[in-house]
Design an enzyme around this catalytic site. Structure first.
Site, PDB file in Angstrom:
ATOM      1  N   SER A   1       0.559  -1.598  -0.258  1.00 29.34           N
ATOM      2  CA  SER A   1      -0.267   0.242  -0.023  1.00 29.34           C
ATOM      3  C   SER A   1       0.626   1.665   0.193  1.00 29.34           C
ATOM      4  O   SER A   1       1.466   1.767   1.059  1.00 29.34           O
ATOM      5  CB  SER A   1      -0.781   0.256   1.164  1.00 29.34           C
ATOM      6  OG  SER A   1      -1.292   1.641   0.827  1.00 29.34           O
ATOM      7  N   HIS A  50      -1.152  -0.908  -4.475  1.00 32.39           N
ATOM      8  CA  HIS A  50      -2.657  -1.503  -3.737  1.00 32.39           C
ATOM      9  C   HIS A  50      -2.100   0.799  -3.622  1.00 32.39           C
ATOM     10  O   HIS A  50      -1.650   1.269  -2.399  1.00 32.39           O
ATOM     11  CB  HIS A  50      -2.752  -1.339  -2.716  1.00 32.39           C
ATOM     12  CG  HIS A  50      -3.743  -1.769  -1.551  1.00 32.39           C
ATOM     13  ND1 HIS A  50      -4.916  -1.857  -2.503  1.00 32.39           N
ATOM     14  CD2 HIS A  50      -4.141  -0.682  -0.976  1.00 32.39           C
ATOM     15  CE1 HIS A  50      -6.382  -1.686  -0.956  1.00 32.39           C
ATOM     16  NE2 HIS A  50      -6.108  -1.230  -0.842  1.00 32.39           N
ATOM     17  N   ASP A  62      -5.108   3.463  -2.393  1.00 36.13           N
ATOM     18  CA  ASP A  62      -5.943   4.573  -1.046  1.00 36.13           C
ATOM     19  C   ASP A  62      -6.207   5.621  -1.567  1.00 36.13           C
ATOM     20  O   ASP A  62      -5.614   6.484  -1.098  1.00 36.13           O
ATOM     21  CB  ASP A  62      -5.046   4.211   0.170  1.00 36.13           C
ATOM     22  CG  ASP A  62      -5.155   2.373   0.753  1.00 36.13           C
ATOM     23  OD1 ASP A  62      -6.591   1.754   0.304  1.00 36.13           O
ATOM     24  OD2 ASP A  62      -3.868   2.001   0.882  1.00 36.13           O
ATOM     25  N   MET A 103      -8.735   8.544  -0.342  1.00 33.44           N
ATOM     26  CA  MET A 103      -9.794   9.058   0.739  1.00 33.44           C
ATOM     27  C   MET A 103     -10.328  10.003   0.367  1.00 33.44           C
ATOM     28  O   MET A 103      -9.224  11.829  -0.335  1.00 33.44           O
ATOM     29  CB  MET A 103      -9.169   8.914   2.232  1.00 33.44           C
ATOM     30  CG  MET A 103      -8.297   7.596   2.421  1.00 33.44           C
ATOM     31  SD  MET A 103      -7.349   7.509   3.435  1.00 33.44           S
ATOM     32  CE  MET A 103      -6.580   5.581   3.958  1.00 33.44           C
ATOM     33  N   HIS A 162      -8.508   1.289  -3.916  1.00 30.18           N
ATOM     34  CA  HIS A 162      -9.472   0.889  -3.067  1.00 30.18           C
ATOM     35  C   HIS A 162      -9.867   2.868  -2.519  1.00 30.18           C
ATOM     36  O   HIS A 162      -9.367   3.772  -2.577  1.00 30.18           O
ATOM     37  CB  HIS A 162      -8.734   0.906  -2.286  1.00 30.18           C
ATOM     38  CG  HIS A 162      -9.661   0.440  -0.500  1.00 30.18           C
ATOM     39  ND1 HIS A 162      -8.850   0.079   0.640  1.00 30.18           N
ATOM     40  CD2 HIS A 162     -10.460   0.631  -0.553  1.00 30.18           C
ATOM     41  CE1 HIS A 162     -10.151   0.113   1.465  1.00 30.18           C
ATOM     42  NE2 HIS A 162     -11.025  -0.133   0.845  1.00 30.18           N
ATOM     43  N   MET A 193     -12.108   5.635  -0.999  1.00 34.74           N
ATOM     44  CA  MET A 193     -12.705   5.087   0.306  1.00 34.74           C
ATOM     45  C   MET A 193     -13.403   6.768   0.331  1.00 34.74           C
ATOM     46  O   MET A 193     -12.837   7.603   1.080  1.00 34.74           O
ATOM     47  CB  MET A 193     -12.004   4.782   0.732  1.00 34.74           C
ATOM     48  CG  MET A 193     -11.450   3.434   1.765  1.00 34.74           C
ATOM     49  SD  MET A 193      -9.513   3.314   2.336  1.00 34.74           S
ATOM     50  CE  MET A 193      -8.780   3.499   1.385  1.00 34.74           C
ATOM     51  N   MET A 246     -11.796  -4.833   4.811  1.00 39.48           N
ATOM     52  CA  MET A 246     -11.438  -4.419   5.722  1.00 39.48           C
ATOM     53  C   MET A 246     -11.147  -4.971   6.502  1.00 39.48           C
ATOM     54  O   MET A 246     -11.546  -5.301   8.149  1.00 39.48           O
ATOM     55  CB  MET A 246     -12.160  -3.191   5.745  1.00 39.48           C
ATOM     56  CG  MET A 246     -12.081  -2.345   4.548  1.00 39.48           C
ATOM     57  SD  MET A 246     -10.835  -1.869   3.696  1.00 39.48           S
ATOM     58  CE  MET A 246      -9.751  -1.367   4.530  1.00 39.48           C
ATOM     59  N   GLY A 271      -9.382   4.363   6.438  1.00 41.51           N
ATOM     60  CA  GLY A 271      -8.990   5.668   6.783  1.00 41.51           C
ATOM     61  C   GLY A 271      -7.300   6.186   6.797  1.00 41.51           C
ATOM     62  O   GLY A 271      -7.064   6.838   6.821  1.00 41.51           O
ATOM     63  N   PHE A 272      -7.012   5.008   8.075  1.00 44.88           N
ATOM     64  CA  PHE A 272      -5.389   5.028   8.310  1.00 44.88           C
ATOM     65  C   PHE A 272      -4.653   4.505   8.247  1.00 44.88           C
ATOM     66  O   PHE A 272      -5.310   3.090   8.266  1.00 44.88           O
ATOM     67  CB  PHE A 272      -5.440   5.566  10.030  1.00 44.88           C
ATOM     68  CG  PHE A 272      -6.260   7.105  10.187  1.00 44.88           C
ATOM     69  CD1 PHE A 272      -5.488   8.391   9.677  1.00 44.88           C
ATOM     70  CD2 PHE A 272      -7.779   6.667  10.166  1.00 44.88           C
ATOM     71  CE1 PHE A 272      -6.557   9.552  10.298  1.00 44.88           C
ATOM     72  CE2 PHE A 272      -8.172   7.447  10.841  1.00 44.88           C
ATOM     73  CZ  PHE A 272      -7.496   9.267  10.596  1.00 44.88           C
ATOM     74  N   GLY A 273      -3.724   4.255   7.961  1.00 43.95           N
ATOM     75  CA  GLY A 273      -2.023   3.153   7.768  1.00 43.95           C
ATOM     76  C   GLY A 273      -2.117   2.653   9.322  1.00 43.95           C
ATOM     77  O   GLY A 273      -1.988   3.334  10.496  1.00 43.95           O
ATOM     78  N   ASP A 281      -6.449  -6.130   3.896  1.00 42.16           N
ATOM     79  CA  ASP A 281      -6.300  -4.867   3.810  1.00 42.16           C
ATOM     80  C   ASP A 281      -6.340  -4.710   5.652  1.00 42.16           C
ATOM     81  O   ASP A 281      -7.565  -3.315   6.073  1.00 42.16           O
ATOM     82  CB  ASP A 281      -7.335  -3.580   3.081  1.00 42.16           C
ATOM     83  CG  ASP A 281      -6.500  -2.772   2.775  1.00 42.16           C
ATOM     84  OD1 ASP A 281      -5.362  -2.361   2.955  1.00 42.16           O
ATOM     85  OD2 ASP A 281      -6.807  -1.844   2.015  1.00 42.16           O
ATOM     86  N   GLY A 282      -5.282  -3.867   5.770  1.00 39.70           N
ATOM     87  CA  GLY A 282      -4.750  -4.054   7.291  1.00 39.70           C
ATOM     88  C   GLY A 282      -4.708  -4.459   7.885  1.00 39.70           C
ATOM     89  O   GLY A 282      -4.695  -5.401   7.978  1.00 39.70           O
ATOM     90  N   GLY A 283      -3.487  -4.209   8.672  1.00 41.52           N
ATOM     91  CA  GLY A 283      -2.916  -4.432   9.784  1.00 41.52           C
ATOM     92  C   GLY A 283      -2.073  -5.991   9.107  1.00 41.52           C
ATOM     93  O   GLY A 283      -1.728  -7.159  10.084  1.00 41.52           O
ATOM     94  N   GLY A 336       0.884  -2.859   3.531  1.00 40.62           N
ATOM     95  CA  GLY A 336       0.859  -0.990   4.004  1.00 40.62           C
ATOM     96  C   GLY A 336       2.545  -0.897   4.971  1.00 40.62           C
ATOM     97  O   GLY A 336       4.030  -0.670   4.918  1.00 40.62           O
ATOM     98  N   SER A 337       2.301  -0.525   6.445  1.00 42.27           N
ATOM     99  CA  SER A 337       3.217   0.045   7.034  1.00 42.27           C
ATOM    100  C   SER A 337       4.531  -1.016   7.296  1.00 42.27           C
ATOM    101  O   SER A 337       5.637  -1.286   7.467  1.00 42.27           O
ATOM    102  CB  SER A 337       2.818   0.222   8.773  1.00 42.27           C
ATOM    103  OG  SER A 337       1.807   0.887   8.852  1.00 42.27           O
TER     104      SER A 337
END
Ligand code: DX5
Ligand code: ZN
Length: 227
Positions: A19, A44, A46, A48, A77, A79, A148, A153-155, A186-188, A208-209
């Site tokens: 991401s 990916h 994002d 927003m 993606h 949002m 999700m 909204g946030f990484g 997507d996420g974590g 992402g992170s």
């Protein structure tokens, strides 16, 4: 020949989609080249709007700039509210897969058809509180379902454990319906959550992170790919 085909089919490797939200926007070209050279499969992206989610990321100029350098699939993606308004523009700027949120689309079937008419693959994303069952009547029309595993909204947020159950339910729905949709999460995502997601039936891992904050992003992508 048939055996070889079955082998490829059964052992199709999962995909990795870093991401860009977690990239260094002041060195974006460097980070894009890193992904080009890595074992990642998709970019990916994002988008927003500050209305559907409580944050604003980037839009058309950035996507079009990324498209000039990216050598892999652009997985966009959205949002945003009213995604229908921008379907043609995202295609023009290089999107290959366009994912909208179930929660933002009162006429989801129409939106999916409009994305496909533009020659893109259609994705539908579900927020953590939205049950898999809402996809029952469109699952055969979708190319990708993006679950999700954090609130969008946030990484950098932590993974919601209930996601594993949703992946198992979605896999079951896909198999029973004969849909060819890929399951993307997507996420974590990290090596630990990634391994469990793949065991539950996920096909695509967004990260992402975990990729961009690591010491060696190319190697981190390889570790995710080797899961
Ligand atoms: C969140 C975005 C994600 C985000 C994931 O709304 O959709 O794609 O970049 O970031 P990590 O992998 O850091 O949770
Ligand atoms: Zn995303």
């Amino acid at each position: 020949m048939i055996t070889a085909f079955l082998f490829i089919f059964v052992f199709m490797k999962h995909l990795i989609a870093p991401s860009i939200l977690a990239a260094d926007f002041a060195n974006l070209q460097r980070d894009i080249e890193m992904i080009n050279q890595s074992e990642a499969d998709w970019f990916h992206l994002d988008v927003m709007d500050g209305t559907f989610v409580p944050n604003i990321s980037f839009g058309m100029p950035v996507i079009s700039a990324i498209n000039k350098h990216a050598k892999k699939t652009l997985d966009v993606h959205l949002m945003i509210v009213n995604p229908d308004k921008f379907i043609k523009t995202f295609k023009k700027n290089g999107a290959d897969i366009l994912t909208v949120h179930y929660e933002a689309c009162p006429h989801l079937h129409r939106t999916i058809q409009a994305i496909k008419t533009e020659g893109m693959q259609a994705g539908v994303s579900l927020n953590p509180h939205t049950p898999i069952a809402v996809l029952e009547d469109v699952i055969r029309d979708i190319d990708v379902v993006l679950i999700m595993s954090v609130n969008p909204g946030f990484g950098g947020q932590s993974f919601i454990e209930n996601t594993y159950k949703k992946v198992i339910q979605l896999k079951d729905m896909i198999e029973k319906s004969g849909s060819k949709a890929l399951i993307e999460i997507d996420g974590g995502v990290n090596l630990e959550t990634g391994a469990k997601l793949l065991a539950a039936g996920a096909d695509v891992l967004v990260a992402g992170s975990f990729v961009f904050k690591s010491k060696n992003p190319i190697n981190t992508i390889k570790e995710l790919k080797d899961l």
